[in-house]
Design an enzyme around this catalytic site. Structure first.
Site, PDB file in Angstrom:
ATOM      1  N   ASN A 100      -4.787  -1.122  -9.749  1.00 31.42           N
ATOM      2  CA  ASN A 100      -4.325  -0.123  -8.776  1.00 31.42           C
ATOM      3  C   ASN A 100      -2.973   0.484  -9.143  1.00 31.42           C
ATOM      4  OD1 ASN A 100      -3.961   1.052  -5.872  1.00 31.42           O
ATOM      5  ND2 ASN A 100      -2.192  -0.299  -6.168  1.00 31.42           N
ATOM      6  N   TYR A 155      -1.075  13.024 -15.446  1.00 29.18           N
ATOM      7  CA  TYR A 155      -1.636  12.147 -14.416  1.00 29.18           C
ATOM      8  C   TYR A 155      -3.157  12.268 -14.383  1.00 29.18           C
ATOM      9  CZ  TYR A 155      -2.556  10.175  -9.754  1.00 29.18           C
ATOM     10  OH  TYR A 155      -3.050   9.431  -8.706  1.00 29.18           O
ATOM     11  N   SER A 158      -4.800  10.656 -17.289  1.00 28.63           N
ATOM     12  CA  SER A 158      -4.834   9.183 -17.209  1.00 28.63           C
ATOM     13  C   SER A 158      -5.921   8.723 -16.246  1.00 28.63           C
ATOM     14  CB  SER A 158      -3.465   8.630 -16.779  1.00 28.63           C
ATOM     15  OG  SER A 158      -3.198   8.905 -15.402  1.00 28.63           O
ATOM     16  N   ILE A 207      -4.090  10.330  -0.078  1.00 25.32           N
ATOM     17  CA  ILE A 207      -3.864   9.199   0.827  1.00 25.32           C
ATOM     18  C   ILE A 207      -2.370   9.174   1.153  1.00 25.32           C
ATOM     19  CG2 ILE A 207      -4.169   6.706   1.122  1.00 25.32           C
ATOM     20  CD1 ILE A 207      -6.834   8.083   0.394  1.00 25.32           C
TER      21      ILE A 207
HETATM   22  N1  LIG Z   1      -1.904   8.252  -2.577  1.00 22.74           N
HETATM   23  C1  LIG Z   1      -2.780   9.091  -3.099  1.00 22.74           C
HETATM   24  O1  LIG Z   1      -2.966  10.236  -2.630  1.00 22.74           O
HETATM   25  C2  LIG Z   1      -3.615   8.673  -4.276  1.00 22.74           C
HETATM   26  C3  LIG Z   1      -4.719   9.462  -4.628  1.00 22.74           C
HETATM   27  C4  LIG Z   1      -5.490   9.103  -5.714  1.00 22.74           C
HETATM   28  C5  LIG Z   1      -5.178   7.977  -6.447  1.00 22.74           C
HETATM   29  N2  LIG Z   1      -4.084   7.229  -6.101  1.00 22.74           N
HETATM   30  C6  LIG Z   1      -3.796   6.031  -6.928  1.00 22.74           C
HETATM   31  O2  LIG Z   1      -3.693   4.895  -6.111  1.00 22.74           O
HETATM   32  C7  LIG Z   1      -2.850   3.934  -6.741  1.00 22.74           C
HETATM   33  C8  LIG Z   1      -1.819   3.432  -5.728  1.00 22.74           C
HETATM   34  O3  LIG Z   1      -0.966   4.513  -5.383  1.00 22.74           O
HETATM   35  P1  LIG Z   1      -0.245   4.638  -3.976  1.00 22.74           P
HETATM   36  O4  LIG Z   1      -0.649   5.923  -3.405  1.00 22.74           O
HETATM   37  O5  LIG Z   1      -0.412   3.398  -3.179  1.00 22.74           O
HETATM   38  O6  LIG Z   1       1.260   4.803  -4.475  1.00 22.74           O
HETATM   39  P2  LIG Z   1       2.607   3.972  -4.167  1.00 22.74           P
HETATM   40  O7  LIG Z   1       2.730   3.740  -2.705  1.00 22.74           O
HETATM   41  O8  LIG Z   1       3.660   4.693  -4.896  1.00 22.74           O
HETATM   42  O9  LIG Z   1       2.333   2.569  -4.866  1.00 22.74           O
HETATM   43  C9  LIG Z   1       2.290   2.441  -6.259  1.00 22.74           C
HETATM   44  C10 LIG Z   1       2.242   0.969  -6.604  1.00 22.74           C
HETATM   45  O10 LIG Z   1       2.158   0.837  -8.030  1.00 22.74           O
HETATM   46  C11 LIG Z   1       3.136  -0.093  -8.441  1.00 22.74           C
HETATM   47  N3  LIG Z   1       3.574   0.140  -9.806  1.00 22.74           N
HETATM   48  C12 LIG Z   1       4.067   1.287 -10.333  1.00 22.74           C
HETATM   49  N4  LIG Z   1       4.391   1.086 -11.617  1.00 22.74           N
HETATM   50  C13 LIG Z   1       4.110  -0.213 -11.896  1.00 22.74           C
HETATM   51  C14 LIG Z   1       4.224  -1.017 -13.050  1.00 22.74           C
HETATM   52  N5  LIG Z   1       4.701  -0.533 -14.207  1.00 22.74           N
HETATM   53  N6  LIG Z   1       3.841  -2.318 -12.978  1.00 22.74           N
HETATM   54  C15 LIG Z   1       3.359  -2.833 -11.816  1.00 22.74           C
HETATM   55  N7  LIG Z   1       3.232  -2.116 -10.691  1.00 22.74           N
HETATM   56  C16 LIG Z   1       3.594  -0.823 -10.741  1.00 22.74           C
HETATM   57  C17 LIG Z   1       4.260   0.037  -7.438  1.00 22.74           C
HETATM   58  O11 LIG Z   1       5.004  -1.170  -7.456  1.00 22.74           O
HETATM   59  P3  LIG Z   1       6.637  -1.205  -7.486  1.00 22.74           P
HETATM   60  O12 LIG Z   1       7.110  -0.244  -6.423  1.00 22.74           O
HETATM   61  O13 LIG Z   1       6.914  -2.640  -7.196  1.00 22.74           O
HETATM   62  O14 LIG Z   1       7.041  -0.791  -8.861  1.00 22.74           O
HETATM   63  C18 LIG Z   1       3.488   0.227  -6.146  1.00 22.74           C
HETATM   64  O15 LIG Z   1       3.124  -1.014  -5.602  1.00 22.74           O
HETATM   65  C19 LIG Z   1      -2.227   4.643  -7.943  1.00 22.74           C
HETATM   66  O16 LIG Z   1      -2.925   4.283  -9.111  1.00 22.74           O
HETATM   67  C20 LIG Z   1      -2.452   6.112  -7.636  1.00 22.74           C
HETATM   68  O17 LIG Z   1      -2.509   6.903  -8.781  1.00 22.74           O
HETATM   69  C21 LIG Z   1      -3.307   7.544  -5.036  1.00 22.74           C
END
Ligand SMILES: NC(=O)c1ccc[n+]([C@@H]2O[C@H](COP(=O)([O-])OP(=O)(O)OC[C@H]3O[C@@H](n4cnc5c(N)ncnc54)[C@H](OP(=O)(O)O)[C@@H]3O)[C@@H](O)[C@H]2O)c1
Length: 253
Positions: free
Chosen positions: A94, A161, A164, A193
């Protein structure tokens, strides 16, 4: 009945947002969960504390700091899960970043960072857990991709992005072929989200995105967590190599 009772899970990037919701949902379904974080230590520790004190949570909950873009740290994360739980049944890739740099401004180091955190991490974590899952003859891998890798709608034009996240889809399909019949590998493509990753987005764009959904809203981290529970459970035992969109029907009209 708890759907993940007796299962052990690693959820990368579960200090906040979607990952934290997945970790919580897994814990409430009876799984042991290793919460991974990189920078947000306080949030990760708070989540461990909250879940460990929840009377409905029966499994073991702990956290481990690892930058999953670093293969050595990823291997240490897997080793920690094996030490804590004795096995790994579920891996959720994730962790992800969105640097929000337009195509012309994206430097080589930006591209590498995005690829390393979003795609390389998943590749090598899968490589690290696969031998254990194959030996025990079962395992579930869930890759969090993005609807942006499937269709372009308003807003997201960040090519590094999207590339990836498209890579996550190839990884999922190819690994499902490689790791069958014992390991199910699926991807979820979330729509927009409400989490920190889109905190930069102007309200107007968010509203447009909400309107593009047939359900007239943005997604919640729990929407992705619920799908993750299904894909991690025995209920999805005949599903592998699939790319499941959870975006409220966005892109259908
Ligand atoms: N929100 C959306 O609209 C959306 C849509 C499509 C896909 N996604 C995908 O969903 C996933 C979660 O995103 P989110 O929306 O929950 O974003 P978020 O709230 O910014 O959370 C991102 C998470 O990834 C962790 N992370 C980042 N770099 C890291 C690293 N090098 N090693 C370990 N952990 C790392 C962060 O941990 P730390 O803060 O501890 O570094 C955090 O827990 C991502 O892959 C994102 O691309 C999100």
């Amino acid at each position: 009945m708890q759907r993940l009772k007796g299962k052990s899970a690693i959820v990368t990037g579960s200090s906040k947002g979607i990952g934290a919701a997945i970790a919580k949902a897994f814990a409430l379904e009876g799984a042991d969960v290793l919460i991974n974080y990189n920078k947000s230590q306080a949030k990760a520790l708070k989540l461990v504390n909250t879940l460990s004190n929840d009377s409905q949570v029966k499994g073991k909950i702990s956290s481990y700091r690892a930058d999953v873009s670093n293969i050595r740290q990823s291997k240490a994360l897997v080793a920690r899960a094996l030490r804590e739980f004795g096995k790994i049944d579920i891996l959720v890739n994730n962790a992800g970043i969105l640097l929000s740099k337009e195509f012309p401004e994206t430097k080589e180091k930006d591209f590498d960072q995005t690829m390393n955190v979003n795609l390389k991490s998943a590749f090598f974590l899968c490589q690290a857990v696969a031998p254990f899952m194959l030996k025990q003859k079962h395992g579930k891998i869930i890759n969090i991709s993005s609807v942006s890798a499937l269709a372009q709608r308003s807003g997201l034009t960040y090519v590094d992005y999207v590339s990836s996240k498209a890579g996550m889809i190839g990884l999922t399909r190819s690994l499902a072929v490689n790791l069958g019949p014992y390991i199910n590998v699926n991807a979820i493509c979330p729509g927009t989200i409400e989490t920190d990753i889109i905190s930069w987005m102007p309200k107007q764009i968010k509203n447009t995105m909400a309107k593009e959904s047939l359900l007239n809203r943005l997604g919640k981290p729990e929407d992705i967590a619920n799908t993750s529970v299904f894909l991690a459970s025995d209920e999805s035992s005949f599903i592998t190599g699939e790319i499941i969109t959870v975006a409220g029907g966005r892109g259908m009209r």
